[in-house]
Write a protein that holds these residues in place. Structure first.
Motif: not given
Length: 358
Positions: A271-281, A283-299
Protein backbone atom coordinates in the motif's frame (compact mmCIF):
# COMPACT_ATOMS: atom_id res chain seq x y z
CA UNK A 1 -7.66 27.54 2.00
CA UNK A 2 -6.46 24.18 3.33
CA UNK A 3 -9.31 23.70 5.78
CA UNK A 4 -10.25 20.23 4.52
CA UNK A 5 -6.62 19.13 4.69
CA UNK A 6 -6.28 20.47 8.25
CA UNK A 7 -9.49 18.76 9.34
CA UNK A 8 -8.57 15.45 7.70
CA UNK A 9 -5.02 15.35 9.04
CA UNK A 10 -5.91 16.37 12.57
CA UNK A 11 -9.10 14.27 12.56
CA UNK A 12 -7.28 11.07 11.57
CA UNK A 13 -4.56 11.66 14.17
CA UNK A 14 -7.12 12.36 16.92
CA UNK A 15 -9.22 9.30 16.06
CA UNK A 16 -6.19 7.02 15.92
CA UNK A 17 -4.77 8.44 19.14
CA UNK A 18 -8.11 8.06 20.91
CA UNK A 19 -8.53 4.46 19.75
CA UNK A 20 -5.01 3.60 20.89
CA UNK A 21 -5.69 5.13 24.31
CA UNK A 22 -9.05 3.34 24.69
CA UNK A 23 -7.58 -0.03 23.75
CA UNK A 24 -4.64 0.57 26.06
CA UNK A 25 -6.92 1.27 29.02
CA UNK A 26 -9.49 -1.43 28.28
CA UNK A 27 -7.01 -4.25 27.77
CA UNK A 28 -4.42 -3.03 30.28
CA UNK A 29 -1.72 -2.71 27.66
CA UNK A 30 0.90 0.03 28.15
CA UNK A 31 0.64 2.82 25.60
CA UNK A 32 4.09 2.78 24.07
CA UNK A 33 6.35 4.87 21.90
CA UNK A 34 7.93 2.06 19.83
CA UNK A 35 10.90 4.13 18.70
CA UNK A 36 11.52 5.82 22.03
CA UNK A 37 14.30 3.55 23.23
CA UNK A 38 16.75 4.65 20.56
CA UNK A 39 15.31 7.96 19.30
CA UNK A 40 14.68 9.59 22.65
CA UNK A 41 11.48 10.79 24.33
CA UNK A 42 8.71 12.14 22.10
CA UNK A 43 8.64 15.54 23.82
CA UNK A 44 12.20 16.09 22.60
CA UNK A 45 11.94 14.15 19.35
CA UNK A 46 9.15 16.14 17.71
CA UNK A 47 10.95 19.51 17.96
CA UNK A 48 14.13 17.80 16.78
CA UNK A 49 12.32 16.29 13.80
CA UNK A 50 10.95 19.70 12.84
CA UNK A 51 14.35 21.33 13.26
CA UNK A 52 15.94 18.50 11.32
CA UNK A 53 13.57 19.05 8.40
CA UNK A 54 14.62 22.71 8.21
CA UNK A 55 18.33 21.92 8.49
CA UNK A 56 18.04 19.14 5.89
CA UNK A 57 16.91 21.77 3.44
CA UNK A 58 19.20 24.62 4.49
CA UNK A 59 22.59 23.01 5.03
CA UNK A 60 23.20 21.12 1.74
CA UNK A 61 21.66 23.87 -0.38
CA UNK A 62 23.59 26.63 1.35
CA UNK A 63 26.92 24.79 1.17
CA UNK A 64 26.39 24.08 -2.52
CA UNK A 65 25.40 27.60 -3.52
CA UNK A 66 28.00 29.31 -1.36
CA UNK A 67 30.78 27.07 -2.68
CA UNK A 68 31.99 26.98 0.94
CA UNK A 69 32.61 30.74 1.04
CA UNK A 70 31.82 31.81 4.64
CA UNK A 71 30.75 35.32 3.65
CA UNK A 72 28.05 33.96 1.34
CA UNK A 73 26.47 31.53 3.78
CA UNK A 74 24.44 33.89 5.98
CA UNK A 75 22.86 35.84 3.07
CA UNK A 76 21.92 32.58 1.36
CA UNK A 77 20.34 31.22 4.55
CA UNK A 78 18.32 34.41 4.99
CA UNK A 79 17.17 34.30 1.38
CA UNK A 80 16.10 30.65 1.63
CA UNK A 81 14.23 31.28 4.86
CA UNK A 82 12.44 34.24 3.28
CA UNK A 83 11.49 32.59 -0.01
CA UNK A 84 10.95 28.94 0.93
CA UNK A 85 10.27 28.71 4.66
CA UNK A 86 7.16 30.83 4.58
CA UNK A 87 4.52 30.57 7.32
CA UNK A 88 2.55 28.30 4.98
CA UNK A 89 5.51 25.92 4.55
CA UNK A 90 6.25 25.91 8.27
CA UNK A 91 2.60 25.11 9.02
CA UNK A 92 2.66 22.27 6.49
CA UNK A 93 5.83 20.73 7.90
CA UNK A 94 4.75 21.05 11.54
CA UNK A 95 1.22 19.75 10.95
CA UNK A 96 2.37 16.97 8.65
CA UNK A 97 5.10 15.69 10.96
CA UNK A 98 3.02 15.84 14.15
CA UNK A 99 -0.13 14.29 12.66
CA UNK A 100 1.81 11.53 10.92
CA UNK A 101 3.80 10.82 14.07
CA UNK A 102 0.66 10.51 16.22
CA UNK A 103 -1.03 8.35 13.59
CA UNK A 104 1.97 6.06 13.18
CA UNK A 105 2.61 5.60 16.91
CA UNK A 106 -1.11 4.86 17.40
CA UNK A 107 -0.93 2.37 14.52
CA UNK A 108 1.96 0.56 16.17
CA UNK A 109 0.13 0.37 19.50
CA UNK A 110 -3.13 -0.82 17.96
CA UNK A 111 -1.27 -3.42 15.92
CA UNK A 112 0.54 -4.61 19.03
CA UNK A 113 -2.75 -4.98 20.93
CA UNK A 114 -4.41 -6.96 18.12
CA UNK A 115 -3.84 -10.43 19.64
CA UNK A 116 -5.67 -9.37 22.80
CA UNK A 117 -8.56 -7.51 21.16
CA UNK A 118 -9.29 -10.19 18.56
CA UNK A 119 -8.10 -13.25 20.56
CA UNK A 120 -5.42 -13.79 17.97
CA UNK A 121 -4.28 -17.04 19.62
CA UNK A 122 -7.62 -18.67 18.83
CA UNK A 123 -7.40 -20.30 15.36
CA UNK A 124 -11.13 -19.74 14.86
CA UNK A 125 -10.55 -16.00 14.92
CA UNK A 126 -7.78 -16.00 12.32
CA UNK A 127 -8.16 -16.32 8.57
CA UNK A 128 -4.80 -17.74 7.52
CA UNK A 129 -6.24 -21.04 6.34
CA UNK A 130 -8.92 -19.34 4.27
CA UNK A 131 -6.50 -16.98 2.56
CA UNK A 132 -4.01 -19.79 2.06
CA UNK A 133 -6.76 -21.84 0.39
CA UNK A 134 -7.46 -18.97 -2.01
CA UNK A 135 -3.74 -18.77 -2.83
CA UNK A 136 -3.55 -22.50 -3.54
CA UNK A 137 -6.62 -22.38 -5.76
CA UNK A 138 -5.14 -19.54 -7.80
CA UNK A 139 -1.78 -21.34 -8.07
CA UNK A 140 -3.24 -24.76 -8.94
CA UNK A 141 -2.66 -26.38 -5.56
CA UNK A 142 0.62 -24.62 -4.75
CA UNK A 143 1.58 -21.82 -2.41
CA UNK A 144 2.73 -18.70 -4.28
CA UNK A 145 5.87 -18.32 -2.16
CA UNK A 146 7.45 -21.70 -3.00
CA UNK A 147 6.44 -21.20 -6.65
CA UNK A 148 8.50 -18.01 -6.69
CA UNK A 149 11.36 -19.83 -4.95
CA UNK A 150 11.46 -22.36 -7.78
CA UNK A 151 11.16 -19.65 -10.40
CA UNK A 152 13.64 -17.10 -9.01
CA UNK A 153 15.91 -19.29 -6.90
CA UNK A 154 16.58 -19.11 -3.18
CA UNK A 155 19.98 -17.39 -2.94
CA UNK A 156 20.77 -14.30 -5.04
CA UNK A 157 17.10 -13.40 -5.46
CA UNK A 158 16.59 -13.73 -1.72
CA UNK A 159 19.34 -11.21 -1.00
CA UNK A 160 18.15 -8.76 -3.63
CA UNK A 161 14.50 -8.91 -2.63
CA UNK A 162 15.47 -8.65 1.02
CA UNK A 163 17.00 -5.22 0.49
CA UNK A 164 14.01 -4.15 -1.59
CA UNK A 165 11.70 -5.18 1.25
CA UNK A 166 13.77 -3.51 3.97
CA UNK A 167 14.16 -0.31 1.93
CA UNK A 168 10.55 0.35 2.96
CA UNK A 169 11.69 1.27 6.49
CA UNK A 170 13.67 4.41 5.57
CA UNK A 171 11.42 5.13 2.57
CA UNK A 172 8.43 6.09 4.74
CA UNK A 173 10.03 9.00 6.68
CA UNK A 174 12.24 10.09 3.77
CA UNK A 175 9.33 10.32 1.33
CA UNK A 176 7.16 12.18 3.82
CA UNK A 177 9.96 14.66 4.54
CA UNK A 178 10.60 15.18 0.84
CA UNK A 179 7.01 16.14 0.06
CA UNK A 180 6.60 18.30 3.15
CA UNK A 181 9.84 20.22 2.65
CA UNK A 182 10.31 20.35 -1.13
CA UNK A 183 6.90 19.94 -2.79
CA UNK A 184 6.63 22.58 -5.52
CA UNK A 185 3.04 23.28 -4.50
CA UNK A 186 2.02 23.37 -0.85
CA UNK A 187 -1.06 21.30 -1.59
CA UNK A 188 1.13 18.39 -2.76
CA UNK A 189 2.68 18.21 0.69
CA UNK A 190 -0.74 18.15 2.32
CA UNK A 191 -1.87 15.56 -0.20
CA UNK A 192 0.94 13.16 0.65
CA UNK A 193 0.73 13.64 4.42
CA UNK A 194 -3.05 13.21 4.39
CA UNK A 195 -2.87 10.13 2.19
CA UNK A 196 -0.19 8.61 4.41
CA UNK A 197 -2.26 9.07 7.56
CA UNK A 198 -5.34 7.64 5.85
CA UNK A 199 -3.40 4.62 4.58
CA UNK A 200 -1.95 3.72 7.98
CA UNK A 201 -5.39 4.13 9.56
CA UNK A 202 -7.16 1.96 6.97
CA UNK A 203 -4.39 -0.59 7.33
CA UNK A 204 -5.01 -0.73 11.07
CA UNK A 205 -8.73 -1.27 10.45
CA UNK A 206 -7.96 -4.11 8.03
CA UNK A 207 -5.85 -5.89 10.68
CA UNK A 208 -8.82 -5.95 13.01
CA UNK A 209 -11.35 -6.82 10.30
CA UNK A 210 -9.45 -9.87 9.04
CA UNK A 211 -6.68 -10.90 11.46
CA UNK A 212 -3.96 -13.14 10.02
CA UNK A 213 -0.36 -13.96 10.74
CA UNK A 214 0.94 -14.44 7.22
CA UNK A 215 2.36 -17.53 5.43
CA UNK A 216 5.86 -17.38 6.90
CA UNK A 217 4.46 -17.45 10.45
CA UNK A 218 1.51 -19.80 9.92
CA UNK A 219 3.02 -22.12 7.26
CA UNK A 220 6.72 -21.75 8.05
CA UNK A 221 8.01 -25.00 6.46
CA UNK A 222 7.43 -23.58 2.98
CA UNK A 223 10.02 -20.85 3.58
CA UNK A 224 12.91 -22.62 5.29
CA UNK A 225 14.92 -23.19 2.09
CA UNK A 226 15.63 -19.50 1.56
CA UNK A 227 19.15 -18.16 2.04
CA UNK A 228 19.81 -16.29 5.27
CA UNK A 229 19.26 -12.57 4.70
CA UNK A 230 18.51 -9.50 6.83
CA UNK A 231 14.83 -10.27 6.20
CA UNK A 232 15.35 -13.66 7.85
CA UNK A 233 16.60 -11.88 10.96
CA UNK A 234 13.62 -9.54 10.87
CA UNK A 235 11.17 -12.45 10.64
CA UNK A 236 12.83 -14.22 13.56
CA UNK A 237 12.90 -11.02 15.61
CA UNK A 238 9.22 -10.29 15.02
CA UNK A 239 8.30 -13.85 15.91
CA UNK A 240 10.21 -13.61 19.21
CA UNK A 241 8.63 -10.25 19.98
CA UNK A 242 5.13 -11.55 19.39
CA UNK A 243 5.71 -14.58 21.62
CA UNK A 244 7.04 -12.38 24.41
CA UNK A 245 4.09 -10.01 24.16
CA UNK A 246 1.56 -12.87 24.18
CA UNK A 247 3.12 -14.55 27.19
CA UNK A 248 3.79 -11.37 29.17
CA UNK A 249 7.52 -12.02 29.10
CA UNK A 250 8.87 -8.52 28.75
CA UNK A 251 10.37 -5.71 30.74
CA UNK A 252 10.49 -1.98 30.29
CA UNK A 253 14.08 -2.02 29.05
CA UNK A 254 13.45 -3.81 25.78
CA UNK A 255 11.37 -2.66 22.82
CA UNK A 256 11.56 -6.16 21.35
CA UNK A 257 9.69 -7.64 24.30
CA UNK A 258 6.90 -5.08 24.21
CA UNK A 259 5.69 -4.46 20.66
CA UNK A 260 3.93 -7.07 18.54
CA UNK A 261 4.36 -6.22 14.85
CA UNK A 262 2.89 -9.33 13.22
CA UNK A 263 -0.29 -8.84 11.20
CA UNK A 264 -0.87 -9.94 7.62
CA UNK A 265 -4.02 -8.45 6.14
CA UNK A 266 -3.62 -5.97 4.51
CA UNK A 267 -0.10 -5.43 3.19
CA UNK A 268 0.96 -1.88 3.97
CA UNK A 269 4.30 -2.57 2.31
CA UNK A 270 2.36 -2.80 -0.96
CA UNK A 271 0.00 0.00 0.00
CA UNK A 272 2.60 2.58 1.00
CA UNK A 273 5.05 1.84 -1.84
CA UNK A 274 2.15 2.15 -4.31
CA UNK A 275 1.09 5.40 -2.64
CA UNK A 276 4.61 6.79 -3.08
CA UNK A 277 4.67 5.66 -6.73
CA UNK A 278 1.33 7.37 -7.34
CA UNK A 279 2.54 10.59 -5.73
CA UNK A 280 5.68 10.53 -7.86
CA UNK A 281 3.60 9.88 -10.98
CA UNK A 282 1.09 12.65 -10.34
CA UNK A 283 3.23 15.39 -8.77
CA UNK A 284 6.76 15.05 -10.18
CA UNK A 285 8.01 15.62 -13.71
CA UNK A 286 11.16 13.46 -13.66
CA UNK A 287 10.51 10.37 -15.79
CA UNK A 288 13.42 8.42 -14.28
CA UNK A 289 12.00 8.79 -10.77
CA UNK A 290 8.63 7.58 -12.00
CA UNK A 291 10.20 4.43 -13.43
CA UNK A 292 12.29 3.84 -10.28
CA UNK A 293 9.33 4.02 -7.91
CA UNK A 294 7.01 1.93 -10.06
CA UNK A 295 9.72 -0.75 -10.27
CA UNK A 296 10.20 -0.46 -6.51
CA UNK A 297 6.47 -1.08 -6.00
CA UNK A 298 6.46 -4.09 -8.34
CA UNK A 299 9.49 -5.67 -6.66
CA UNK A 300 7.98 -5.02 -3.22
CA UNK A 301 4.87 -6.97 -4.23
CA UNK A 302 7.08 -9.85 -5.33
CA UNK A 303 9.10 -9.68 -2.09
CA UNK A 304 6.01 -9.85 0.13
CA UNK A 305 4.97 -13.12 -1.53
CA UNK A 306 8.51 -14.50 -1.92
CA UNK A 307 9.32 -14.24 1.80
CA UNK A 308 5.84 -15.28 2.92
CA UNK A 309 4.95 -12.01 4.60
CA UNK A 310 1.59 -11.90 2.87
CA UNK A 311 -1.08 -13.80 0.96
CA UNK A 312 -2.25 -12.58 -2.42
CA UNK A 313 -5.39 -11.15 -0.82
CA UNK A 314 -3.19 -9.10 1.55
CA UNK A 315 -1.41 -7.45 -1.36
CA UNK A 316 -4.64 -6.76 -3.24
CA UNK A 317 -6.15 -5.18 -0.12
CA UNK A 318 -3.02 -3.07 0.39
CA UNK A 319 -3.24 -1.85 -3.20
CA UNK A 320 -6.90 -0.90 -2.70
CA UNK A 321 -6.00 0.99 0.47
CA UNK A 322 -3.40 2.96 -1.48
CA UNK A 323 -5.86 3.95 -4.21
CA UNK A 324 -8.55 4.94 -1.71
CA UNK A 325 -6.12 6.94 0.45
CA UNK A 326 -4.55 8.60 -2.59
CA UNK A 327 -7.94 9.66 -3.98
CA UNK A 328 -9.41 10.82 -0.67
CA UNK A 329 -6.22 12.71 0.13
CA UNK A 330 -6.45 14.37 -3.26
CA UNK A 331 -10.06 15.38 -2.71
CA UNK A 332 -9.25 16.75 0.75
CA UNK A 333 -6.44 18.90 -0.65
CA UNK A 334 -8.26 20.24 -3.71
CA UNK A 335 -6.59 18.22 -6.47
CA UNK A 336 -8.13 18.07 -9.92
CA UNK A 337 -7.31 14.82 -11.69
CA UNK A 338 -6.66 14.75 -15.42
CA UNK A 339 -8.72 11.95 -16.98
CA UNK A 340 -6.49 11.69 -20.04
CA UNK A 341 -3.11 11.42 -18.33
CA UNK A 342 -1.65 10.31 -15.03
CA UNK A 343 -1.34 13.87 -13.75
CA UNK A 344 -3.17 16.24 -11.45
CA UNK A 345 -3.42 19.98 -11.02
CA UNK A 346 -3.89 21.66 -7.64
CA UNK A 347 -6.87 23.96 -7.37
CA UNK A 348 -5.43 25.70 -4.31
CA UNK A 349 -2.70 28.31 -4.33
CA UNK A 350 -0.55 30.26 -1.93
CA UNK A 351 1.32 33.53 -1.91
CA UNK A 352 4.60 31.91 -2.90
CA UNK A 353 3.49 28.67 -4.55
CA UNK A 354 0.94 29.50 -7.23
CA UNK A 355 -1.21 26.99 -9.07
CA UNK A 356 0.66 25.51 -11.99
CA UNK A 357 -1.11 26.01 -15.31
CA UNK A 358 1.06 23.84 -17.51
Amino acid sequence: MYRRAYVTLVGVAVVMGTLALVVSLKYDRPLLDPEGKFLGPSWARLPLLLMGAVLLDLIPLTLWRSRLRPTAIIPLVRERLRTHWTPERMTLVALGVVCFYVTYVSYRNLKSALPFVRSFNNPNDMFDRELNTIDRVLFFGNQPGPVLHNLLGTDLSAHGLSYIYLWFLPLVPLALTAWLVWSRNISYGYWFATSQCLAWSLGTASYYALPTLGPVFHFAPGYTALAHTPTTDLIEGLSRSRNKVLHGDYDGSSVEGIVNSVAGFASLHCGITLLVALMVQFTLRNQLLKVVFWVNFALTVVATIYFGWHYLADDIAGIMIAFVSFYLGGIATGQKFNRHSLQSHPTTTSSNVPVSVD
